[in-house]
Each structure stands twice: as structure tokens, then as C-alpha cells.
Design a protein around this motif. Structure first.
Motif, PDB file in Angstrom:
ATOM      1  N   UNK A  68       0.941  -1.305   0.094  1.00 47.45           N
ATOM      2  CA  UNK A  68      -0.238   0.069   0.167  1.00 47.45           C
ATOM      3  C   UNK A  68       0.773   1.404   0.019  1.00 47.45           C
ATOM      4  N   UNK A  69       2.068   1.336   0.580  1.00 45.52           N
ATOM      5  CA  UNK A  69       3.102   2.301   0.708  1.00 45.52           C
ATOM      6  C   UNK A  69       3.581   2.641  -0.764  1.00 45.52           C
ATOM      7  N   UNK A  70       3.798   1.417  -1.367  1.00 45.29           N
ATOM      8  CA  UNK A  70       4.357   1.848  -2.795  1.00 45.29           C
ATOM      9  C   UNK A  70       3.470   2.100  -3.669  1.00 45.29           C
ATOM     10  N   UNK A  71       2.162   1.703  -3.376  1.00 49.86           N
ATOM     11  CA  UNK A  71       1.049   2.034  -4.450  1.00 49.86           C
ATOM     12  C   UNK A  71       0.819   3.533  -4.090  1.00 49.86           C
ATOM     13  N   UNK A  72       0.717   4.168  -2.744  1.00 44.09           N
ATOM     14  CA  UNK A  72       0.507   5.397  -2.715  1.00 44.09           C
ATOM     15  C   UNK A  72       1.674   6.356  -3.165  1.00 44.09           C
ATOM     16  N   UNK A  73       3.086   5.826  -3.249  1.00 45.19           N
ATOM     17  CA  UNK A  73       3.895   6.774  -3.603  1.00 45.19           C
ATOM     18  C   UNK A  73       3.893   6.764  -5.213  1.00 45.19           C
ATOM     19  N   UNK A  74       3.358   5.807  -6.014  1.00 46.65           N
ATOM     20  CA  UNK A  74       3.629   5.683  -7.004  1.00 46.65           C
ATOM     21  C   UNK A  74       2.096   5.954  -7.928  1.00 46.65           C
ATOM     22  N   UNK A  75       1.110   5.842  -7.442  1.00 47.08           N
ATOM     23  CA  UNK A  75      -0.056   6.065  -8.039  1.00 47.08           C
ATOM     24  C   UNK A  75      -0.209   7.725  -8.148  1.00 47.08           C
ATOM     25  N   UNK A  76       0.297   8.471  -7.474  1.00 45.70           N
ATOM     26  CA  UNK A  76       0.303   9.826  -7.999  1.00 45.70           C
ATOM     27  C   UNK A  76       1.785  10.309  -7.593  1.00 45.70           C
ATOM     28  N   UNK A  77       2.240  11.320  -7.952  1.00 36.46           N
ATOM     29  CA  UNK A  77       3.496  11.898  -7.687  1.00 36.46           C
ATOM     30  C   UNK A  77       3.737  12.417  -6.229  1.00 36.46           C
ATOM     31  N   UNK A  78       3.873  11.259  -5.405  1.00 31.51           N
ATOM     32  CA  UNK A  78       3.738  11.677  -4.152  1.00 31.51           C
ATOM     33  C   UNK A  78       5.227  12.207  -3.479  1.00 31.51           C
ATOM     34  N   UNK A  79       6.223  11.601  -4.387  1.00 31.88           N
ATOM     35  CA  UNK A  79       7.616  11.970  -3.954  1.00 31.88           C
ATOM     36  C   UNK A  79       7.768  13.409  -4.256  1.00 31.88           C
ATOM     37  N   UNK A  80       7.113  13.692  -5.096  1.00 31.28           N
ATOM     38  CA  UNK A  80       7.161  15.236  -5.506  1.00 31.28           C
ATOM     39  C   UNK A  80       6.420  16.424  -4.735  1.00 31.28           C
ATOM     40  N   UNK A  81       5.360  15.660  -4.261  1.00 30.64           N
ATOM     41  CA  UNK A  81       4.593  16.568  -3.065  1.00 30.64           C
ATOM     42  C   UNK A  81       5.483  16.835  -1.864  1.00 30.64           C
ATOM     43  N   UNK A  82       6.021  15.459  -1.607  1.00 31.25           N
ATOM     44  CA  UNK A  82       6.933  15.663  -0.462  1.00 31.25           C
ATOM     45  C   UNK A  82       7.876  16.563  -0.511  1.00 31.25           C
ATOM     46  N   UNK A  83       8.796  16.719  -1.729  1.00 27.03           N
ATOM     47  CA  UNK A  83       9.660  17.443  -1.875  1.00 27.03           C
ATOM     48  C   UNK A  83       9.162  19.172  -2.037  1.00 27.03           C
ATOM     49  N   UNK A  84       8.259  19.326  -2.396  1.00 28.69           N
ATOM     50  CA  UNK A  84       7.364  20.556  -2.702  1.00 28.69           C
ATOM     51  C   UNK A  84       7.189  21.137  -1.091  1.00 28.69           C
ATOM     52  N   UNK A  85       6.721  20.184  -0.408  1.00 28.97           N
ATOM     53  CA  UNK A  85       6.081  20.558   0.872  1.00 28.97           C
ATOM     54  C   UNK A  85       7.246  20.726   1.830  1.00 28.97           C
ATOM     55  N   UNK A  86       8.310  19.946   1.693  1.00 27.12           N
ATOM     56  CA  UNK A  86       9.517  20.255   2.565  1.00 27.12           C
ATOM     57  C   UNK A  86      10.286  21.452   2.204  1.00 27.12           C
ATOM     58  N   UNK A  87      10.506  21.784   0.881  1.00 27.41           N
ATOM     59  CA  UNK A  87      10.961  22.993   0.337  1.00 27.41           C
ATOM     60  C   UNK A  87      10.181  24.210   1.020  1.00 27.41           C
ATOM     61  N   UNK A  88       8.667  24.144   0.950  1.00 27.65           N
ATOM     62  CA  UNK A  88       8.232  25.320   1.114  1.00 27.65           C
ATOM     63  C   UNK A  88       8.015  25.449   2.708  1.00 27.65           C
ATOM     64  N   UNK A  89       8.059  24.327   3.499  1.00 26.22           N
ATOM     65  CA  UNK A  89       8.091  24.521   4.934  1.00 26.22           C
ATOM     66  C   UNK A  89       9.284  24.935   5.485  1.00 26.22           C
ATOM     67  N   UNK A  90      10.473  24.402   4.896  1.00 27.77           N
ATOM     68  CA  UNK A  90      11.985  24.836   5.579  1.00 27.77           C
ATOM     69  C   UNK A  90      12.109  26.133   4.970  1.00 27.77           C
TER      70      UNK A  90
END
Length: 287
Positions: A68-90
Motif C-alpha cells: 500500500x505504501x508503494x502504491x501510494x507513492x507511485x499512484x500519484x507523484x507523491x515524492x514530488x509532493x513531499x519535496x515541494x512540501x519540504x521546500x516550502x516548509x523549510x
């Protein structure tokens, strides 16, 4: 002899009383901790269930689905969302700390006309809900051409009164004699702020930084309004993409939410000592 026996019995009773109170305090703390961690535990267990067993009511599913974790990561570009959120938050947390330090220093150390009244007016903006601010902010961002940009996500909410109020109260706990001694040695205000005051405020700065980071990381309404493309979407917006015309894939939502908790948890654990010190300092005394 009788007095010694009574003293020993009194000590034993006091020891048993302290032991009982310690156990009761430990049990109470454990109970409160369990109450607060239960939603996260349920989220994690739900993330491991098959899709048709999410609402089964049982804590564990018929099988453990780590994919489920792999599917959640690949079904949508979740890695991109994590990177965006981390950049914005920092970036947002860093800007919030800089703005709070400079404005708090001005309101606590500089002398100018109507200083206290301006500070009260500034703090009064805290009563305005975000829903009231998003429309004029969007108009401003649109006029400036910042819609669907990182600047629109970072800049508007870095200038809030909470950080200024918090840091001002900590500034007021530092004796002015430190600054007077630095000025006698020829230090400018900037050098005094950087070399004398800020080293004493590492813990409060950590508290403000973590609060700001979590605020940016969890922000949903403002990114929903100002971001139009997936390229700059943050984690809360990414979580909504697991909902489609055929319903919500709750097991994948929980898996993605579990992944999204990790950065905030890591930062809190990393700065745990500074956070505890900052809270224990009690920055709301002031003068």
C-alpha cells in the motif's frame, strides 16, 4: 528506641506514598500518551489493510499489505509532493524566524512613538481567521503574478504576529545590560543582535521554527486556492488526489498520511532537547 522505631515507620510510609504517587503519575502520563498516539497507530494499521477491510472495525486486516505504501507513492507523484512540501516548509519556517526576530527586536528594544500601540494592533491580527485573509491575499498574489508559484506559498503567512509576540516575550527576559556592554565595546545593533542576543535564544528559535514548519507542512486551504498544477502541489493537496469519481482509496490515503508524518516527527525528535528547553523557559513572562 521507641522514637527510632517510629521514625523508621514514618520513613517507610513516606517511601510507600512517594512510590504510589510515582506509579500513579506514570500511569496517568502513559494513559494520556496512549490517547494522543492512538489515532496515529490506527492510521498506520489501516494503511496495512486491504481496501475492502478498511471499515471492518478490526485493528488488523486479514493480511498485511506493505505494498500500500508503494502504491501510494507511485499512484500519484507523491515524492514530488513531499519535496515541494519540504521546500516550502523549510523556506517558510526560515523566513518566519527572520521576520519574527527582527520585528520582535524592534518592538522590545527600539524606542519610537506609538510602539506599544502598534504592537497591540499587530497582535490583534491574530484574531482574524485564515478564511478572511485568503481572498485579499489571492487578489494581491494575482496582481503581482505570483499565483501558482512557491513565493505565493511561502511569503504571505511568514509575516504573522504569533512569532513576533513569542520572540518579543523572550527578548524581554534578557537584561539590557548585555546590550549596553556590547555597545560600549563598539558593537552595532546588528552585531549585538547576532552575537549577544540570538545565542541566548536558540531554544525559543527552535520552538518557533518547528511550529512554523508544521504550520506550512499541514497548510491546506491556502495552497488549494493559490496552486493550480501538480508540479507545485504540497502534501495536503496530494492526499486529496486519492479521491476520485469512484470513491476514496482510504488504505492508500492512510499509507500516504503515514509517510507525510515522518518529516515532522523527525524534526521534532531531532530538536527535542531544544524544544523542551524553550517551553520550560516560559517565554510569556515579559514586561
Amino acid at each position: 528506641m521507641t522514637s527510632d522505631v517510629l521514625t523508621a515507620a514514618t520513613r517507610r510510609r513516606a517511601h510507600r506514598r512517594r512510590t504510589t504517587l510515582t506509579w500513579l503519575n506514570t500511569a496517568a502520563v502513559a494513559g494520556v500518551a496512549l490517547i494522543f498516539t492512538f489515532p496515529f497507530l490506527w492510521m498506520f494499521l489501516t494503511a496495512l489493510k486491504p481496501a475492502n477491510e478498511v471499515f471492518s472495525g478490526s485493528a488488523l486486516g486479514s493480511e498485511v499489505r506493505w505494498r500500500n505504501f508503494t502504491d501510494a507513492w507511485t499512484l500519484v507523484p507523491f515524492g514530488r509532493f513531499i519535496a515541494n512540501g519540504f521546500f516550502v516548509a523549510v523556506a517558510g519556517a526560515a523566513l518566519s524566524v527572520v521576520v519574527a526576530v527582527l520585528s520582535a527586536y524592534a518592538f522590545s528594544r527600539l524606542r519610537f512613538r506609538y510602539r506599544d500601540r502598534l504592537f497591540l494592533l499587530y497582535v490583534a491580527t491574530l484574531v482574524l481567521p485564515q478564511e478572511v485573509l485568503v481572498v485579499p491575499l489571492f487578489i494581491m498574489m494575482n496582481e503581482a503574478g505570483y499565483v501558482d508559484t512557491y513565493a505565493a506559498l511561502i511569503v504571505p503567512f511568514a509575516f504573522t504576529a504569533f512569532g513576533t509576540f513569542l520572540m518579543r516575550q523572550f527578548f524581554l527576559t534578557i537584561p539590557v545590560e548585555y546590550e549596553e556592554a556590547a555597545r560600549i565595546d563598539g558593537a552595532s545593533r546588528v552585531r549585538t543582535l547576532w552575537s549577544v542576543l540570538l545565542p541566548q535564544l536558540r531554544a525559543p528559535l527552535s520552538v518557533l521554527g518547528v511550529f512554523s514548519f508544521i504550520g506550512y507542512w499541514n497548510s491546506y486551504l491556502w495552497p488549494l486556492i493559490v496552486i493550480n498544477t501538480q508540479d507545485k502541489a504540497t502534501v495536503p493537496l496530494g492526499l486529496t488526489m486519492f479521491t476520485g469519481e469512484h470513491g476514496t482509496q482510504w488504505n492508500l490515503v492512510m499509507a500516504a498520511s503515514t509517510i507525510a508524518v515522518v518529516p515532522s516527527l523527525f524534526i521534532v525528535v531531532l530538536l527535542q532537547r531544544q524544544l523542551m528547553k524553550g517551553v520550560s523557559m516560559g517565554g510569556f513572562g515579559g514586561r
